[in-house]
Design an enzyme around this catalytic site. Structure first.
Site, PDB file in Angstrom:
ATOM      1  N   SER A 110      -7.144   4.383  -1.231  1.00 21.97           N
ATOM      2  CA  SER A 110      -6.606   2.931  -1.178  1.00 21.97           C
ATOM      3  C   SER A 110      -7.691   1.885  -1.496  1.00 21.97           C
ATOM      4  O   SER A 110      -8.102   0.289  -1.952  1.00 21.97           O
ATOM      5  CB  SER A 110      -5.923   2.123  -0.319  1.00 21.97           C
ATOM      6  OG  SER A 110      -4.672   3.185   0.188  1.00 21.97           O
ATOM      7  N   HIS A 132      -1.432   2.536  -5.420  1.00 22.42           N
ATOM      8  CA  HIS A 132      -0.369   4.180  -5.460  1.00 22.42           C
ATOM      9  C   HIS A 132       0.425   4.148  -4.976  1.00 22.42           C
ATOM     10  O   HIS A 132       0.825   3.133  -3.887  1.00 22.42           O
ATOM     11  CB  HIS A 132      -1.792   5.245  -4.884  1.00 22.42           C
ATOM     12  CG  HIS A 132      -2.247   5.046  -3.079  1.00 22.42           C
ATOM     13  ND1 HIS A 132      -1.338   5.177  -2.765  1.00 22.42           N
ATOM     14  CD2 HIS A 132      -2.815   3.674  -2.879  1.00 22.42           C
ATOM     15  CE1 HIS A 132      -2.448   5.158  -1.353  1.00 22.42           C
ATOM     16  NE2 HIS A 132      -2.818   4.065  -1.810  1.00 22.42           N
ATOM     17  N   GLU A 170      -1.621  -8.042   1.528  1.00 21.09           N
ATOM     18  CA  GLU A 170      -0.905  -6.823   1.160  1.00 21.09           C
ATOM     19  C   GLU A 170      -0.061  -5.850   2.827  1.00 21.09           C
ATOM     20  O   GLU A 170      -0.014  -6.481   3.935  1.00 21.09           O
ATOM     21  CB  GLU A 170      -2.229  -5.577   1.771  1.00 21.09           C
ATOM     22  CG  GLU A 170      -2.070  -4.383   2.133  1.00 21.09           C
ATOM     23  CD  GLU A 170      -2.967  -3.559   2.602  1.00 21.09           C
ATOM     24  OE1 GLU A 170      -3.790  -4.190   3.462  1.00 21.09           O
ATOM     25  OE2 GLU A 170      -2.948  -2.394   2.699  1.00 21.09           O
ATOM     26  N   ASP A 178       2.663   2.584   3.415  1.00 22.09           N
ATOM     27  CA  ASP A 178       1.284   4.066   2.938  1.00 22.09           C
ATOM     28  C   ASP A 178       1.191   5.045   3.929  1.00 22.09           C
ATOM     29  O   ASP A 178       1.904   6.070   4.105  1.00 22.09           O
ATOM     30  CB  ASP A 178       0.255   3.786   2.301  1.00 22.09           C
ATOM     31  CG  ASP A 178      -1.082   4.870   2.476  1.00 22.09           C
ATOM     32  OD1 ASP A 178      -0.722   5.275   1.754  1.00 22.09           O
ATOM     33  OD2 ASP A 178      -1.902   4.540   3.093  1.00 22.09           O
ATOM     34  N   HIS A 208       2.050   8.523   4.531  1.00 23.67           N
ATOM     35  CA  HIS A 208       1.376   9.791   4.820  1.00 23.67           C
ATOM     36  C   HIS A 208       2.061  10.939   6.388  1.00 23.67           C
ATOM     37  O   HIS A 208       1.951  12.091   6.279  1.00 23.67           O
ATOM     38  CB  HIS A 208       0.252   9.253   5.816  1.00 23.67           C
ATOM     39  CG  HIS A 208      -1.188   9.148   4.567  1.00 23.67           C
ATOM     40  ND1 HIS A 208      -1.750   9.811   3.824  1.00 23.67           N
ATOM     41  CD2 HIS A 208      -1.249   7.589   4.512  1.00 23.67           C
ATOM     42  CE1 HIS A 208      -2.879   8.907   3.206  1.00 23.67           C
ATOM     43  NE2 HIS A 208      -2.407   7.406   3.400  1.00 23.67           N
ATOM     44  N   ASP A 242       1.009  -0.910  -0.213  1.00 25.75           N
ATOM     45  CA  ASP A 242       0.107  -0.586   0.161  1.00 25.75           C
ATOM     46  C   ASP A 242       0.944   0.927   0.055  1.00 25.75           C
ATOM     47  O   ASP A 242       1.371   1.714   1.038  1.00 25.75           O
ATOM     48  CB  ASP A 242      -0.926   0.172   1.363  1.00 25.75           C
ATOM     49  CG  ASP A 242      -1.967   1.053   0.692  1.00 25.75           C
ATOM     50  OD1 ASP A 242      -1.958   2.056   0.519  1.00 25.75           O
ATOM     51  OD2 ASP A 242      -3.489   0.473   1.616  1.00 25.75           O
TER      52      ASP A 242
END
Ligand code: MG
Ligand code: ZN
Length: 543
Positions: A100, A351, A303, A308, A312, A46
């Protein structure tokens, strides 16, 4: 004469068409040997854009003391073993950048989705996912995530809801979809609200079942005990490593109240005999063990979800540890598929996050030095910028606490009068190799906390307040009023990095595929994720 030339051209044209047809599946046609493939393993990092893969590669190849064996990442291994690589666009329907949920949905369904939707098309209709299609073929299926089971990415493969935040409903959907293996965190959405009363029978029963491994607290808004319902459907339950290892057959494992531990914590506790929480690699190994018992084959989604979250927060050190966790998991999967012709492994991202880069700057310019080369006789070698000493990669790896733990775990738990800039600098300088001054700490603290900072997007996510925005909006990330992002800004030049945002970007992500030549060939292309998903669906359903 003229006619003969014309005929020759026609022949050449035919040959070109045949060759193109063999190079991949076009419009439902499969290459001759892709029918041998019975298993598909889809691994999603992710937020793992090319920038994040790049950090891992820089660390593997250039860090003087890299811990990556032979300086070879799992990505290197995939390509060395004859894999293919492509790039893929991730945008959902009608907008530029994905979240997501929409991206997971597109990876799961092969159709364009709307933002923040789970398992739906752009108009909001439920769409059968690759997991659901696989079940219909009589094969086994599994979902593994190091976040929590009902979080957007795993949810998109086995639930259908208008919004990712509807985790009560998502848990019910997932149980109804019925993957054979589900391993992650997020117990809170699977136990009845009565469990919040410590005197209740259900609390006592859960305390016994979980053996103290997971905090018992419910976020359900009803009295459904989904654990009981799972048992009735034939699932074994696991709440710690030992229970997971001992379990046989269909398996639901929930190893944390919300998110599982972050990558730095995992690295530090890996060899501790007290560790009760399985790693992503261990969960993946268990899933493969269970699913591979089905001779017809299986679909497994794994995953690495916290790349991610680190991005962030612009937390470079944590992000490297999260990439290490993906790396060791992919390494394990590559060992598992070695010498198998029947399994397609796809590694990609939903992404990219953070607009990260290793970047040169003008701070700490290197001293000039002499070079032996003839061009430098009588002239110093003295570049005009600091292009970055690879030592910095070891320092990044040596971070001892996530930024989330620094603020929410250490700093905020001090008495108010001790929450000073000097104290913050002391903590940062103790747990990272990028020292900040008291003035810098003051800059980090002279902000208001982002009011929309939502739980779930931090290593200590469940401690964060407040929750959703007024419209149920997911969150607003701003890098100029969040302490973690501000700390990142203070150390960026010393880390030789830049962070452009606290949100996602539309940069295409990398796709690595390894399997039989026919099955993997279509992934070596410039793709959109809906296409990638359709190729994977074709392989797993053998259509
Ligand atoms: Mg995710
Ligand atoms: Zn994100």
């Amino acid at each position: 004469m003229r006619k003969r030339v014309y005929q020759f051209t026609g022949l050449a044209l035919i040959i070109v068409i045949i060759a193109t047809g063999c190079s991949g599946m076009q419009a439902g046609r499969m290459a001759p040997d892709s029918g041998k493939t019975k298993n598909v393993i889809l691994i999603i990092g992710d937020g793992m854009g090319p920038e994040q893969v790049g950090l891992l590669l820089s660390y593997a190849r250039q860090a003087p003391h890299t811990v990556i064996k032979d300086r070879k990442t799992a990505f290197d291994r995939m390509m060395n073993d004859g894999g293919v690589m492509g790039i893929s666009m991730t945008y959902p329907s009608g907008v530029l950048v994905t979240d997501s949920a929409a991206s997971g949905t597109q990876l799961a369904t092969g159709q364009f989705a709307g933002s923040e939707m789970i398992g739906a098309d752009k108009d909001g209709n439920p769409v059968e996912t690759i997991l659901e299609k696989t079940i219909k073929t009589g094969k086994s299926t599994g979902l593994v995530s190091d976040t929590r089971l009902t979080h957007a990415t795993p949810a998109a493969f086995a639930a259908h809801q208008p919004h990712r935040s509807m985790e009560n409903e998502i848990a019910v959907d997932m149980l109804n979809a019925g993957p054979d293996v589900m391993l992650s965190g997020g117990l809170r959405y699977w136990i009845p609200q009565e469990a919040n009363d410590k005197d209740s029978a259900v609390y006592k029963e859960l305390a016994q079942m979980t053996q103290g491994s997971v905090k018992i607290k419910s976020k359900r808004e009803d009295s459904r005990n989904l654990l009981k319902e799972a048992q009735e459907k034939g699932y074994a339950l696991a709440f710690n490593r030992a229970q997971m290892e001992a379990a046989e057959g269909r398996l639901l494992g929930l190893f944390a109240y919300s998110a599982m531990p972050d990558g730095i914590t995992v690295t530090h506790t890996l060899n501790s005999p007290e560790r009760t929480i399985p790693t992503l690699k261990e969960m993946s190994a268990k899933a493969l063990q269970v699913l591979s018992k089905n001779e017809k084959g299986f679909f497994l989604m794994i995953e690495a979800g916290m790349i991610d979250w680190a991005a962030h927060n612009n937390d470079t050190g944590l992000m490297l540890h999260e990439m290490m966790r993906l790396n060791e998991t992919v390494d394990y999967v590559l060992d598992w598929v070695k010498n198998r012709e029947d399994t397609l492994v796809i590694v990609t991202a939903d992404h990219t996050t953070g607009g990260f880069g290793i970047s040169y700057n003008a701070k700490d310019l290197p001293d000039g030095r002499n070079l032996s080369g003839t061009l430098f006789q009588g002239r110093e070698f003295k570049p005009g910028y600091n292009f970055g000493n690879p030592d910095v990669l070891d320092k990044i790896y040596n971070q001892q606490l996530s930024y989330g733990d620094i603020f929410y775990g250490r700093f905020d738990s001090l008495p108010k009068e001790q929450q000073t800039p000097a104290m913050l600098a002391k903590i940062v300088n103790e747990y990272t190799e990028f020292d900040i001054s008291e003035d810098q700490a003051a800059r980090v603290l002279a902000t208001e906390e982002n009011p929309f900072f939502v739980e779930g997007h931090s290593s200590l996510g469940n401690k964060l307040v407040p929750k959703m925005g007024p419209t149920g909006a997911f969150f607003v990330y701003q890098t100029d009023d969040n302490r973690q992002n501000l700390l990142a800004r203070e150390v960026a030049a010393d880390q030789m990095v830049v962070w452009n945002t606290g949100t996602h970007t539309a940069t295409p992500v990398l796709v690595f595929a390894k399997g039989s030549p026919g099955a993997m060939a279509p992934f070596g292309d410039v793709l959109h994720h809906t296409q990638l998903s359709r190729y994977a669906i074709e392989v797993i359903t053998n259509r």
